[in-house]
Motif scaffolding. Structure first.
Motif, PDB file in Angstrom:
ATOM      1  N   ALA A  68      49.227 -47.831 -72.346  1.00  0.00           N
ATOM      2  CA  ALA A  68      50.120 -46.788 -72.871  1.00  0.00           C
ATOM      3  C   ALA A  68      50.502 -47.028 -74.345  1.00  0.00           C
ATOM      4  O   ALA A  68      50.454 -46.081 -75.144  1.00  0.00           O
ATOM      5  CB  ALA A  68      51.371 -46.665 -71.993  1.00  0.00           C
ATOM      6  N   ARG A 124      54.261 -39.515 -75.725  1.00  0.00           N
ATOM      7  CA  ARG A 124      55.320 -39.589 -74.715  1.00  0.00           C
ATOM      8  C   ARG A 124      54.760 -39.570 -73.299  1.00  0.00           C
ATOM      9  O   ARG A 124      55.290 -40.214 -72.391  1.00  0.00           O
ATOM     10  CB  ARG A 124      56.293 -38.434 -74.885  1.00  0.00           C
ATOM     11  N   SER A 125      53.718 -38.799 -73.109  1.00  0.00           N
ATOM     12  CA  SER A 125      53.086 -38.731 -71.794  1.00  0.00           C
ATOM     13  C   SER A 125      52.580 -40.112 -71.373  1.00  0.00           C
ATOM     14  O   SER A 125      52.692 -40.502 -70.211  1.00  0.00           O
ATOM     15  CB  SER A 125      51.942 -37.700 -71.827  1.00  0.00           C
ATOM     16  N   ALA A 126      52.034 -40.850 -72.321  1.00  0.00           N
ATOM     17  CA  ALA A 126      51.579 -42.213 -72.006  1.00  0.00           C
ATOM     18  C   ALA A 126      52.783 -43.144 -71.815  1.00  0.00           C
ATOM     19  O   ALA A 126      52.860 -43.899 -70.840  1.00  0.00           O
ATOM     20  CB  ALA A 126      50.670 -42.730 -73.129  1.00  0.00           C
ATOM     21  N   SER A 185      52.541 -36.112 -80.633  1.00  0.00           N
ATOM     22  CA  SER A 185      53.587 -36.962 -80.068  1.00  0.00           C
ATOM     23  C   SER A 185      53.835 -36.693 -78.582  1.00  0.00           C
ATOM     24  O   SER A 185      54.318 -37.576 -77.872  1.00  0.00           O
ATOM     25  CB  SER A 185      54.880 -36.815 -80.860  1.00  0.00           C
ATOM     26  N   ALA A 186      53.507 -35.509 -78.082  1.00  0.00           N
ATOM     27  CA  ALA A 186      53.656 -35.295 -76.638  1.00  0.00           C
ATOM     28  C   ALA A 186      52.642 -36.149 -75.878  1.00  0.00           C
ATOM     29  O   ALA A 186      52.912 -36.620 -74.772  1.00  0.00           O
ATOM     30  CB  ALA A 186      53.505 -33.815 -76.276  1.00  0.00           C
ATOM     31  N   HIS A 187      51.459 -36.341 -76.483  1.00  0.00           N
ATOM     32  CA  HIS A 187      50.495 -37.272 -75.894  1.00  0.00           C
ATOM     33  C   HIS A 187      51.128 -38.675 -75.816  1.00  0.00           C
ATOM     34  O   HIS A 187      51.018 -39.364 -74.800  1.00  0.00           O
ATOM     35  CB  HIS A 187      49.220 -37.354 -76.734  1.00  0.00           C
ATOM     36  N   CYS A 242      55.938 -42.620 -71.024  1.00  0.00           N
ATOM     37  CA  CYS A 242      56.893 -42.439 -69.915  1.00  0.00           C
ATOM     38  C   CYS A 242      56.450 -43.215 -68.673  1.00  0.00           C
ATOM     39  O   CYS A 242      57.268 -43.526 -67.809  1.00  0.00           O
ATOM     40  CB  CYS A 242      57.125 -40.956 -69.615  1.00  0.00           C
ATOM     41  N   ARG A 243      55.164 -43.550 -68.601  1.00  0.00           N
ATOM     42  CA  ARG A 243      54.702 -44.381 -67.463  1.00  0.00           C
ATOM     43  C   ARG A 243      55.283 -45.781 -67.526  1.00  0.00           C
ATOM     44  O   ARG A 243      55.302 -46.501 -66.512  1.00  0.00           O
ATOM     45  CB  ARG A 243      53.165 -44.469 -67.456  1.00  0.00           C
TER      46      ARG A 243
END
Lengths: 431, 431
Positions: free
Chosen positions: A405, A422-424, A418-420, A426-427
């Motif tokens: 991540a 955050r998607s990584a 940046s949404a990419h 948040c795991r």
């Protein structure tokens, strides 16, 4: 037939010309083909019937009349001669055996942190096979296109083939029966490609269209590419032979004739370092030509596109042949293995003088649908792999996600995504 | 974001609409693209310079100025931050490791009569990689396109990437340096595709062109297909998520956002049998959306192309997802293996909630160049196999030729090709 010498001035230009002549010419018919595609897309069966009446010169009773039912295929298998039937069956068996070795299998592996990565291989759902009608209606092409799709596990194979004047070719239908086509429609041209790509009430839409055709068919395939998959844009057929003079001159004369009898655009080229042998082949060709059934076509093809080329040595012959990236390459030499390292590009390579292209065309086992017009530089024979597709598999463990991540987030922010990131990330936060 | 229910009247039509929206739109720009291709084909560098001035908005000093020398790539690798450099290197290493498993090997077998049949696998000579510039200039795409070609053994990799306004992207250049592109040109659009397909004095002609681009690039690739190979016509990016409600709602909200932040055409679709969970994800999306850097793009993409779909059960969710044949499919469920048998089509399948697409986009290992717009029905992720080609090998023994010649002759005569028949039969007569 033209004679060239690799040591002569101007050879490079003349040789380059042999290559350049093979460029695709289907772009010229883009506009009429676009009109046919739009008509079939909008009006379905109605447009298909209209095109069939206009271009194929027969009047279907209705849309149902466009399908050749299974019973007519079975009847064709029964109606051909026993010799023809057993030849088709034997050829089908050999083609099947070779192609079974082309099947690709799924694979996956597990990393130290428990993450799984892999590649899943599955067959296409439904495939369309275009089989030309008229003067180039080849039952062997039915076998070569349908069998790899069957071996791949394609659930439904839709064959289309025009019947000019409404006349069916019993050998083509028998080959469809033997190869295992699921449904057969007697339609052709750009309208058949459109029907397969978009579907009509009668013809089901497919996922990929394969098979050779004239330039209308080629242009139509180019234009529907993306909506469906296509195999390749086929050009004129070619054979290039590299010879050391060890084979009987008659054999090579017939090999050059065999290619040339396809049509006036076919290319037959012989490369050899032995001038006396080239003379002998030329003599034998002159003597044998008048006895050929299709001598007018052969003569025209050889005159326009044939060449006997004298080279410095065998290695130069092989290198020049490889630069041509021919559809068919015969190494009619005593030691073909010695030349193989010099061959980078060819659709099919025939090793030794006992391997004429003609046997490969029908029943050696490998496919006869091969890249033409120098496309062997980047493409391959039709094969089982053309009817399989791959999906990547990515199954990360919690530890794997935690390790990757921050990496992904770093790279994503570098791309302004940046949404990419955050998607990584948040795991990492919840679990 | 629209909500659909698989039990509702009209669902099928609404669902089909999600699919239909992905059709390729590059046919509309065929005419201007054709003009650019012809100009570059006829006038070479001169046309390339002219197009670059007009479309990219900067003035090259001359044709030499179109190439970015190796020293500038090395300088870029040195200039980026250590964190960026090590992230790019780590991602490159993982991508390389995965792709090495995709290499295909040659094979052959010998029949009882001594005949040899096989398939020879070789790399392409020279490949062109198109990397978009401007707002979608992604260093990760450089890795994903160049590394498989390197692993395949391609001798020369030519990268092209436009530099709008003359401004270079240091991360893109660094990625080119790390991935191992051999030469880099700062050109783009249809003119770059033309230069790679036909060659100019400055840009060498390649055998295949890969990489995503806008619709001008897509139309140009479609038109040069045949002269060179191409990978695929890329459409808008998509993610489809199948969820059972076991993952934190925030995770899926970010996954849907990540896809949507690409551009207004991106598609984010969530399928789930649990209505309360869909509500929770919708709530979290509403709460988190304003905090996103690219919230305007995300909001527009979700409004136009996003969907939360309530399904009867998980199997229906998986089946509907498979029918969409999505580029990215996340199985955000406790037991992803149980759903796999219901998935026939997807570019990449992400197994379990710890496998967000975002990690796959950068550094899981598999390629992020995937079939879009339902083309996963017939095509595959970009891979090493796209940079390898096959040649059939046919080496018949005298006994093998004797056994097969009568078969071939029988079939050849059935097709009216008697020179083929004689070419096979003459191997029987003399030996």
């Amino acid at each position: 037939m033209r004679r060239l010498d690799s040591r002569a001035a101007g050879f490079e230009a003349a040789f380059a010309n042999l290559l350049a002549a093979g460029a695709p010419d289907d772009l010229e018919v883009q506009a009429p083909v676009q009109a046919i595609l739009s008509a079939v897309r909008e009006h379905g069966d109605e447009a298909l019937l209209d095109c069939t009446r206009r271009f194929d010169g027969w009047i279907p009773a209705g849309a149902d009349d466009l399908e050749i039912p299974r019973t007519r295929l079975d009847a064709a298998v029964a109606a051909i001669t026993p010799a023809q039937r057993s030849a088709l069956q034997a050829a089908a068996g050999r083609v099947r055996a070779y192609h079974q070795r082309q099947r690709q299998e799924s694979w996956q592996y597990t990393e130290a942190d428990g993450s799984v990565l892999g590649q899943r291989v599955t067959p296409l759902d439904r495939v369309g096979v275009y089989v030309p009608g008229g003067k180039a209606a080849y039952p062997s092409s039915v076998l070569m296109n349908v069998i790899p799709a069957k071996v791949a596990g394609v659930a439904e194979i839709i064959m289309v083939s025009p019947t000019p004047g409404g006349i069916e070719n019993p050998l083509v239908l028998a080959a469809a029966g033997i190869a295992g086509a699921d449904r057969v429609f007697r339609i052709g041209g750009a309208q058949a490609v459109a029907a397969l790509a978009y579907g009509t009430a009668t013809v089901p839409a497919v996922d990929k269209i394969v098979g050779p055709g004239n330039r209308y068919v080629a242009a139509a395939k180019r234009q529907v590419f993306g909506t469906v998959g296509i195999d390749m844009i086929a050009g004129p057929s070619e054979v290039v032979i590299v010879a050391d003079g060890s084979a009987p001159a008659d054999w090579l004369a017939y090999d050059l004739f065999a290619q040339a009898e396809h049509d006036e655009q076919a290319r037959s080229i012989l490369l050899c370092p032995d001038a006396a042998y080239l003379d002998r082949v030329a003599e034998r060709m002159a003597a044998l030509l008048p006895g050929l059934e299709r001598h007018a076509i052969v003569e025209a093809a050889l005159r326009q596109h044939g060449a006997l080329i004298l080279t410095r040595d065998l290695v130069e012959a092989a290198t020049l042949a490889s630069d041509l990236a021919p559809e068919h390459l015969e190494l009619a030499v005593a030691d073909p293995q010695a030349l193989l390292p010099h061959i980078r590009h060819a659709g099919a390579i025939f090793l030794g003088a006992y391997s004429p292209e003609a046997i490969g065309d029908y029943c050696a086992g490998p496919n006869h649908v091969l890249p033409t017009a120098r496309t062997a530089r980047f493409s391959s024979p039709l094969g089982v792999y053309d009817f399989q597709k791959r999906s990547s598999l990515i199954g990360l463990s919690a530890a794997g996600a935690a390790a990757l991540a921050p990496l992904a987030a770093q790279l994503a922010r570098g791309e302004g995504l940046s949404a990419h990131a955050r998607s990584a990330e948040c795991r990492l936060e919840q679990s």
